[in-house]
Design a protein around this motif. Structure first.
Motif, short mmCIF file in Angstrom:
data_model
loop_
_atom_site.label_atom_id
_atom_site.label_comp_id
_atom_site.label_asym_id
_atom_site.label_seq_id
_atom_site.Cartn_x
_atom_site.Cartn_y
_atom_site.Cartn_z
N THR A 295 0.84 -1.20 0.00
CA THR A 295 0.00 0.00 0.00
C THR A 295 0.87 1.25 0.00
OG1 THR A 295 -1.67 -1.21 1.25
CG2 THR A 295 -1.90 1.17 1.16
N TYR A 296 1.96 1.24 0.76
CA TYR A 296 2.90 2.37 0.77
C TYR A 296 3.49 2.60 -0.62
CZ TYR A 296 7.31 4.83 1.49
OH TYR A 296 8.36 5.71 1.38
N VAL A 300 1.99 6.04 -1.81
CA VAL A 300 2.97 7.09 -1.51
C VAL A 300 4.01 7.22 -2.62
CG1 VAL A 300 4.69 7.90 0.15
CG2 VAL A 300 2.60 6.79 0.96
N MET A 422 -1.76 4.25 10.58
CA MET A 422 -1.94 4.92 9.29
C MET A 422 -3.27 5.65 9.16
SD MET A 422 0.78 4.49 7.58
CE MET A 422 2.21 3.44 7.38
N PHE A 426 -2.31 6.37 3.71
CA PHE A 426 -0.89 6.12 3.92
C PHE A 426 -0.10 7.40 3.62
CE2 PHE A 426 0.69 1.65 4.41
CZ PHE A 426 -0.51 1.13 4.86
N ASN A 427 0.89 7.68 4.49
CA ASN A 427 1.81 8.79 4.22
C ASN A 427 3.17 8.45 4.82
OD1 ASN A 427 1.82 9.69 7.09
ND2 ASN A 427 -0.32 10.26 6.63
N VAL A 428 4.17 9.25 4.49
CA VAL A 428 5.53 8.97 4.92
C VAL A 428 5.65 9.03 6.44
CG1 VAL A 428 7.92 9.78 4.85
CG2 VAL A 428 6.56 9.74 2.76
N PHE A 431 4.24 5.92 7.95
CA PHE A 431 5.09 4.78 7.65
C PHE A 431 6.33 4.78 8.54
CE2 PHE A 431 7.77 2.20 4.68
CZ PHE A 431 6.97 1.07 4.68
#
Length: 464
Positions: A295-296, A300, A422, A426-428, A431
Motif C-alpha cells: 500500500t505504501y 505514496v 496509518m 498512507f503517508n511517509v 510509515f
C-alpha cells in the motif's frame, strides 16, 4: 531420509501449503469481488478476516482432536473438507455463502497445518530441523507466490479459479498421505462404548466453546473498532462478552480433567509459553511489513501493481532460499543463535523504514524486505524447532495448534496496528511511525532470545 519419509514430507508439504496459498491468493481478488457482489472494501475484507479468525480458532481445536483420534485421520479429513469447499465456493449464490465456504475451507486447511508438523515430529526422528526447513519452503513459498498465482488466474479465468486450483494439490497430497503416513494407534483415553456426554467431556467441548466465543468476540470487537474508527455500545458489549468468556475459559481449563488447552502443563513448561509469545511478535512484525509495504509503494511512491509485486518478491524469495540453510544450522547449533540473528535482522530492517522518505531509493525498502525475508526463513524453522524441544510428546498436536494460533493472532494484530498508525491514508510520517514501533518490537525480541536458557529441555526429558 528414506523413500517413505520423503513421500510423507511431500504429503504434509502439499497439504499445509494450502493454508498460506489460499490466505494470500484471495488478496488480489478483493477488487473483483467488490464488483461482483457490489460491496464496499470494509465489507468485502471479511473474506480475508474470516479466514484468519477461523484458522485461529480451528488450529488448537484440531490439534486437540488429533491427539485423541489420530493425526492421520485428521489430516486426511482436512483434505476432503478442502476438496468439497473448493468445489462449492465458486458456485456461491451470495457473498454470505462465499464467506461460509471460505470458513469451511479455513477449517480444512487448519486441520492439516495443526497436525502436519506433529506428523513430522513423530515420524521423522533424524535431522528434524532440516525436515522442518523443507516444510518451511512449502509454507513460505506458497505465501510468496500466492498473490502472483491469484493474479494470473483471475486475469485469465476470473475469481472462481482461485478455488479450483486447490484440487490437484489436494488430490496429490491425499494419495501420498494415504500411502506414507502410518496408521494411528488408539488413544488410551478412548473407549468403543462411550456415551455422547463422555465424548464431549473427553474433547472438553465446554472449553472449546468458551475459547471460541472469547477469541471471536474479542477479535470482532477490535476489528470493528479499527474499521469504524470509534467505540460504540456494540463494541463495548462485544469486548465485554469476550473478556467474560476468556475468564470463564481460564477457570474452566484449570479445573477440567481433560482440558482443551492444558494451562497447568504450560505453566510447567514455561519455555513453551515463551515460544508462542515470541512467535506472535514475529508475525506482527512480518505481516505489518507484508500488508503495509504494498500500500505504501502504491499510494505514496506511486508504483504500479507489477513493480510493487516485483519489489515484494524480495520478501518471499529470501524466506524460501534461507529456510534449508537455517535447517542445517539449527540441526548443528540449536534454535537460539538463529533466533537472535533473526531478531537482529528485523531490527535493522525496521530502522531502514524509519529513515525512509519520499525521495529515498526504492532499493532501500527492497533491502528491508530482504532482511525481513531472511529473518522469516530463520523463524519458520527456529521457532518450530524450539516448540518441539519444549513440548511433551503427548500434547504435540494441541501445542502445534496453539503455535499456529499465535501466528494468526500476530497477523490480525498487525492489521490492527497498520490501521491505528496509518488511519485512512498512507503517508511517509505514518510509515516512519510504523517503523519506530516495529524497531521497538524487534529489539524486544533480541532481548527475549538472548535471555532464553541456552539449553532447552531435551525431547527425552520432555516425554517423561
Amino acid at each position: 531420509m528414506n523413500v517413505r519419509n520423503k513421500g510423507l514430507m511431500l504429503a504434509v508439504g502439499l497439504g499445509i501449503m494450502l493454508n498460506p496459498l489460499n490466505s494470500s491468493m484471495i488478496s488480489v481478488a478483493i477488487s473483483r469481488l467488490q464488483q461482483v457482489y457490489q460491496l464496499n472494501f470494509t465489507a468485502v475484507s471479511w473474506i480475508i478476516l474470516s479466514f484468519y479468525i477461523a484458522s485461529a480458532v480451528a488450529q488448537p481445536v484440531m490439534g486437540k482432536c488429533s491427539d485423541l483420534f489420530g493425526r492421520r485421520k485428521i489430516f486426511l479429513m482436512g483434505l476432503v473438507i478442502v476438496f468439497v469447499s473448493s468445489m462449492l465456493a465458486p458456485w456461491s449464490p451470495s457473498f454470505s455463502w462465499l464467506i461460509v465456504f471460505r470458513i469451511v475451507q479455513s477449517i480444512g486447511t487448519s486441520m492439516m497445518v495443526a497436525v502436519g508438523m506433529a506428523i513430522v515430529r513423530m515420524n521423522v526422528t533424524e535431522k528434524q530441523a532440516s525436515a522442518l526447513s523443507t516444510l518451511a519452503i512449502f509454507l513460505s513459498g506458497a505465501a510468496a507466490i500466492g498473490p502472483f498465482i491469484g493474479g494470473v488466474l483471475i486475469h485469465w479465468w476470473d475469481w472462481q479459479s482461485i478455488f479450483f486450483v486447490n484440487i490437484p494439490f489436494v488430490m496429490a497430497s491425499f494419495w501420498f498421505a494415504w500411502k506414507t503416513i502410518p496408521k494411528d494407534e488408539q488413544s488410551p483415553s478412548i473407549s468403543g462404548h462411550m456415551s455422547i456426554r463422555q465424548w464431549l467431556a473427553l474433547i472438553d467441548a465446554p472449553g472449546i466453546l468458551m475459547f471460541t466465543v472469547a477469541l471471536v468476540t474479542l477479535l470482532i470487537g477490535l476489528l470493528s473498532v479499527n474499521s469504524t474508527g470509534d467505540i460504540s455500545t456494540w463494541h463495548l458489549l462485544t469486548g465485554g462478552i469476550g473478556l467474560i468468556a476468556l475468564v470463564m475459559f481460564i477457570r474452566h481449563e484449570l479445573k477440567a480433567a481433560t482440558p482443551f488447552i492444558p494451562l497447568r502443563t504450560f505453566a510447567s513448561y514455561p519455555e513453551m509459553t515463551w515460544v508462542n509469545v515470541q512467535y506472535m511478535l514475529v508475525n506482527i512484525l512480518f505481516y505489518a511489513l507484508f500488508f503495509g509495504v504494498p500500500t505504501y509503494l502504491k499510494q505514496v511512491r506511486h508504483l504500479n501493481e507489477v513493480h510493487t509485486g516485483m519489489s515484494m518478491l524480495a520478501l518471499g524469495l529470501c524466506s524460501v532460499i534461507i529456510a534449508p540453510i537455517a535447517g542445517r544450522w539449527i540441526d548443528r547449533s540449536g534454535s537460539r543463535p538463529a533466533l537472535i540473528v533473526s531478531a537482529s535482522l528485523m531490527t535493522f530492517g525496521s530502522i531502514l523504514i524509519v529513515v525512509m522518505n519520499e525521495t529515498s531509493p526504492i532499493f532501500i525498502i527492497i533491502v528491508a524486505l530482504a532482511l525481513f525475508g531472511i529473518s522469516n526463513g530463520l523463524n519458520a524453522v527456529g521457532m518450530q524447532a524450539a516448540l518441539f524441544k519444549s513440548t511433551p510428546k503427548e500434547m504435540i498436536g494441541v501445542a502445534s495448534g496453539i503455535f499456529n494460533t499465535s501466528r494468526y493472532l500476530g497477523t490480525i494484530l498487525s492489521s490492527l496496528l497498520i490501521g491505528i498508525v496509518m488511519g485512512d491514508t498512507f503517508n511517509v510520517t505514518g510509515f516512519q511511525m510504523l517503523g519506530i514501533i516495529l524497531t521497538v518490537l524487534a529489539a524486544s525480541l533480541i532481548i527475549m532470545s538472548i535471555r532464553r536458557e541456552a539449553g532447552l529441555v531435551s525431547p527425552e526429558q520432555v516425554s517423561k
